[in-house]
Write a protein that holds these residues in place. Structure first.
Motif, short mmCIF file in Angstrom:
data_model
loop_
_atom_site.label_atom_id
_atom_site.label_comp_id
_atom_site.label_asym_id
_atom_site.label_seq_id
_atom_site.Cartn_x
_atom_site.Cartn_y
_atom_site.Cartn_z
N ALA A 195 31.88 3.33 18.28
CA ALA A 195 31.89 4.24 19.42
C ALA A 195 32.34 3.48 20.66
CB ALA A 195 30.51 4.85 19.65
N GLN A 196 32.94 4.19 21.57
CA GLN A 196 33.40 3.58 22.82
C GLN A 196 33.25 4.57 23.96
OE1 GLN A 196 34.45 0.48 23.29
NE2 GLN A 196 34.44 -0.11 21.12
N PHE B 14 35.44 5.44 26.74
CA PHE B 14 36.80 5.23 27.26
C PHE B 14 37.02 5.96 28.58
CE2 PHE B 14 38.17 4.55 22.66
CZ PHE B 14 38.49 3.22 22.83
N ASN C 274 33.59 8.57 22.70
CA ASN C 274 34.43 8.63 21.50
C ASN C 274 33.66 7.97 20.36
OD1 ASN C 274 37.66 9.28 21.76
ND2 ASN C 274 36.75 8.74 23.74
N VAL C 275 33.70 8.60 19.22
CA VAL C 275 32.99 8.04 18.08
C VAL C 275 33.78 8.33 16.80
CG1 VAL C 275 31.55 10.13 17.85
CG2 VAL C 275 30.76 7.97 16.87
N VAL C 276 33.77 7.34 15.91
CA VAL C 276 34.31 7.54 14.56
C VAL C 276 33.22 7.12 13.58
CG1 VAL C 276 36.07 6.91 12.88
CG2 VAL C 276 36.67 7.05 15.30
N ASP D 81 35.18 12.37 13.45
CA ASP D 81 35.48 11.76 14.73
C ASP D 81 35.20 12.75 15.84
OD1 ASP D 81 38.43 12.71 13.79
OD2 ASP D 81 38.41 12.58 15.97
N GLY D 82 34.61 12.20 16.89
CA GLY D 82 34.18 13.06 17.99
C GLY D 82 34.63 12.50 19.33
N THR D 83 34.99 13.39 20.21
CA THR D 83 35.42 13.00 21.55
C THR D 83 34.96 14.06 22.54
OG1 THR D 83 37.37 11.85 20.71
CG2 THR D 83 37.40 12.51 23.03
#
Lengths: 366, 366, 366, 366
Positions: B223-224, B226, B241-243, B257-259
């Motif tokens: 996760a980040q 951004f 953001n996450v994968v 994946d989520g944003t």
């Protein structure tokens, strides 16, 4: 036809070549490996690539060799590359053999001062990649790895769009690569092929690196053999489905998923999520043909093959190779790109084996 | 209008209700939380759901409360749910509060023998989920979690297609969930919200479980942050953001994946790769409108909001809830489904924190 | 519930109504004709349209009447509209009978000072349209024709886009309208229905006029009975396929093609070619669901029905009608619009009969 | 290279050729007209078409002639075709001159026993077509008209699908043809070009005939000059937009609409409505590339040019021509096809002039 005839003169070695090859010259090419992708390259060179001449074919299998030789009117045919090197004048080699043979053939070619077009994946091991890169550097020949997507119009448009900065930085990139036909023979042996993450998804890994413009740092991957149960006894570590999640040095996140055989078609799609938008590349449908039947089914045709999807890209990458030799201009895909993908492939397989995330070791290219 | 008037009689408690509620009755509902999703539910109940009556609204914010109350002509308005429980006759509660309040309100409702519709995610912790499930079991009320995608026509068609077996088993399932607007307030605090993997991507995790029909076993996630740099100082572990890569008990592989915020729109797409084909759900484009401009740009409109994309599904899930109460029929989304997603959410965050794959502990639901 | 109860008071006639109806009132509606489209309207009014009450149903067929009455809890049911007018308090009528009955019912309603929502096509003959418009003008009631596409989000976006002028003037507009189910009964008799150009493609003709913002001037049309061979003996002039080419007063060119039954689905697509671009509305596919099978067929689902495609538009047009009554605001689709389409329909049939282009006579609306 | 060298021997005349040309021979081609489409053909012949050799170029404009000659390495260049005929050995001619020159050049070529590939439209008048067909018949050479869509993979699939009968008979066929760039020069003069219905929409008319497999019987058409106002004074009958409605002998109905310039791109789409389904060919979007921007615009790229859209078809039609010469096999597009389209073009212009439907006179091809 004078051009071609004049090309029959022996070309000087590559260092000399750089000074002497003008616009009127032709690059004489020997294709090594005349199977599926090899045939694409051989046909392109023989028929479509300007200033290239297909002067010889090598393939260990005489039947394949003669079939392709007949089709393309190439009379110089060899079952061993070393024989070709001994008795033939040519400038460049296109290597489309099984991966585990890449290193030996490429190094031999470099020693003989032949420019090298090398199909992906570059090699099986990092050491092999380094051997190739070292041999290439010593001899001064050019080396291009066959990441043809970099020459596809849509991919190029994506790269250009990202470079304008209009969408901001990449946050998540996902690349799907599926092939219709099953891997067989030596590809089932991960020690020879590194599996589908190498043979199929090298392209996806390269796409990640290239579009993001950053290096991969770590990977976590899972893999399963869902469809090739018959291969399981002989090759217990073979997998036909893989999901690999990458971390980039700049924190971008990447996902590659690969499946082979997918049966329904050749499916290459990329999604690039940026701060200010998203790009989509590719489609499962091959064109605008839709048949709607009486029961309300709207039926299109899935993309069947990389041969059609990337037809223009295969030609463009070969023209780039030939132009680069003739004009001594830099290549857009290098041995460093090949090495970096092999490093990622090896780390992915290590993650599959260990069940843990793995750092991607990046070696000096030479 | 007689129907509604007759509904004004106090309904018996749920156990008795099961015997007595016939086809002519109406479920009286109190909506707790009148923000974004709460407003959707309140409107649906007030205007569209057959055999449901919106009898009261609760919201801690009097301004929101009165605005929605005025719009929907609901005069019974409470800033505390406990007051509503004390002074009001109703049959069911729809809980759309911040997640960290779910447990207390749901347990209180269960104790008072109110049927419960609970928005996703079910709760912040596994213990909270278990408290809710235990209270629900004790009182015998019904509990439905708000995974409305299970009521969307496309998702239902996917589920049915998979159940026919025509495509073979699922090999890889990928679900993308992006919201246009940024998370704010308590959602920035992972201790209160578990982050976007819970608030946004609960739906995707549930989609994985539901479509595959198997339990999740492990997860590796990255996760980040951004885009929400301004939130970083106060909430250093917040990510936008996450994968997350999941393994299922039957070896199926999943990717979520989520944003949030994605800005460009609400993007919910699912891809289900099976042995003999692949399913695609959703589209980044909201409809068939395309404008082609003089410079050759073919411009469509991205899906703007879950409000439009899942409008029918929100209504259908509420009708299902009401029907289930009236006819005492089983629910399609239960407290077990809610618990399983929270367990996956917590394991995902643990993987993000540790950088390691994490096994998903699965508790007994009660 | 007070609102509804207060609505039970007799409303004053429309002229008085305009002064007296405030925001809190409800329009009491009688639906005449409870078949396919009638049921849609009745359900919308009964369940979804704010400030509307379905107070009565009329249908010549007692079975249909009682079935719909039961479903919607409407106890006031009439097999003759005149009986409803005599014994019932209501404000507006929604007329969804066979077209050849429109004139009599609409005129009767106008004489009794009921606002009128009239399904398309407005009537069978121009004289009938004029009778209706005259009666409406005399009594001062409102009259809306059921061109629901004008309330569809995509169509509205197209209209707005064209009105910005960014694409320049319209040059060519094409509208395709196909219905899945076959016309039957009175629709086979062109003297009663004017055929599918009226019953199906009224919408397309209205779309042309509305999007271009100009009147139609002439038409040339062809028609064939390709699929309903069994109807040919009794109705030799019946056609199930039609292509009509229109000229506008400002030289814009238009094409309408209609087919019923199309079997595969409900297909409504429009293309608007402008000087500086083109607009596309609609899609043969109903959503983003695609199934790709092992043989490479990418299968979506065609739009099945106008019920789903224009669901929101049907609701929106009725809300517009009710709002217009309550607030005495202008209608977006008027008796003039209805008349103009009937004139075009009649000219189209004349062209089919004569094999010649036909000028479209435009009458004064009253 | 021997193949090419051996081809330098004069080939015998076509009648003799049929007996003598074996698999090892090469067809020597002179391209007449080196403008836009001429350049495509010249490049294809020079580089891509197997067993073809581009031996000479003719163009009235020395600048164009030399530019293309340089690019393709063709040293034999002529500003007059008659000179080429006198001094040059070749087997076939590809005629890509302005339409009003087709007859003279084609007849001259036939008299000299050259096989003829003739770009569409075949000629300006029916008499000219008949002259060509007569000359071709007298000399026994082959004549192919440049309807390259018949060689496009999607169009071929449509033809094959229709021929299976699975969809039943064609009821309505619609073909849209729009070019991005404006017609200029001699094309503005309808007496020389017959206008865009000939220069652009010949393809669409041929598509109708070919896919339906029936002859056109009558036409009604409208046309306007919307965008080329500056051309109006000199060419008052010039039009840049046309809609033509056709009737087939078997009652199928057809619509062709044409626009040039469309500016936004090259737009070629066909819709074939059958009794049991519908086919769609083509798309306004050129590929699967979509960019979604932060404001929710989903932007693709319209097809830019027939050069890219029909690239493979242009090559395939030329290979077909060459193969047909070498193996003396029948052509898929003949002088009869060319004549029939010119007849339809002329009737269309007559309908535009008269405002009436016009029967299409069908002459004996020779």
């Amino acid at each position: 036809m004078e051009q071609v005839l004049s090309a029959q003169k022996p070309l000087p070695g590559p260092r000399a070549l750089r000074k002497q090859l003008g616009d009127r010259e032709v690059v004489r090419i020997c294709v090594v490996g005349a199977g599926r992708a090899g045939l694409i390259h051989a046909r392109n060179i023989a028929k479509y690539v300007r200033r290239a001449e297909l002067v010889a074919l090598c393939d260990a299998d005489p039947t394949t060799l003669n079939k392709v030789g007949e089709e393309l009117g190439v009379s110089k045919r060899f079952t061993q590359f070393s024989t070709a090197l001994d008795g033939l004048e040519f400038d460049a080699v296109v290597i489309v053999t099984p991966t585990f043979l890449h290193r030996d053939i490429a190094c031999m070619a470099a020693q003989h001062e032949k420019h090298i077009f090398l199909e992906k994946p570059m090699a099986v091991t990092v050491a092999e990649c380094q051997d190739i890169n070292a041999a290439v550097q010593r001899s001064g020949v050019k080396l291009q790895i066959g990441f043809m997507r970099r020459f596809d119009a849509s991919f190029v448009r994506a790269k250009e769009t990202l470079e304008t900065g209009e969408l901001g930085r990449v946050m998540i990139i996902k690349s799907t690569g599926r092939g219709p036909g099953g891997p067989g023979g030596w590809m089932l042996d991960l020690r020879k092929s590194n599996g589908i993450i190498a043979e199929v998804n090298s392209h996806d890994i390269d796409t990640l690196r290239w579009l993001v413009g950053q290096e991969l740092e770590c990977v976590y991957a899972q893999a399963q053999n869902f469809k090739c149960k018959e291969a399981q006894r002989a090759w217990p570590d073979f997998y036909d489905n893989v999901v690999a999640q990458f971390g980039f040095e700049d924190s971008t996140m990447g996902v590659v998923d690969g499946t082979c055989p997918a049966h329904y078609g050749y499916d290459a799609r990329v999604e690039v999520l940026c701060e200010r938008g998203v790009l989509f590349l590719g489609s499962v449908k091959q064109d605008g043909f839709t048949k709607v039947t009486v029961d309300g089914q709207a039926i299109g045709q899935a993309v069947k093959s990389w041969r059609t999807l990337f037809k223009d890209a295969y030609l463009a990458e070969m023209e780039h190779f030939v132009d680069s030799i003739l004009h001594d201009t830099p290549l857009r895909v290098t041995g460093l790109d090949g090495l970096r993908v092999v490093e990622a492939v090896i780390a992915t397989n290590e993650s599959i084996r260990s069940g843990r995330p793995v750092n991607i070791t990046k070696e000096n290219p030479i």
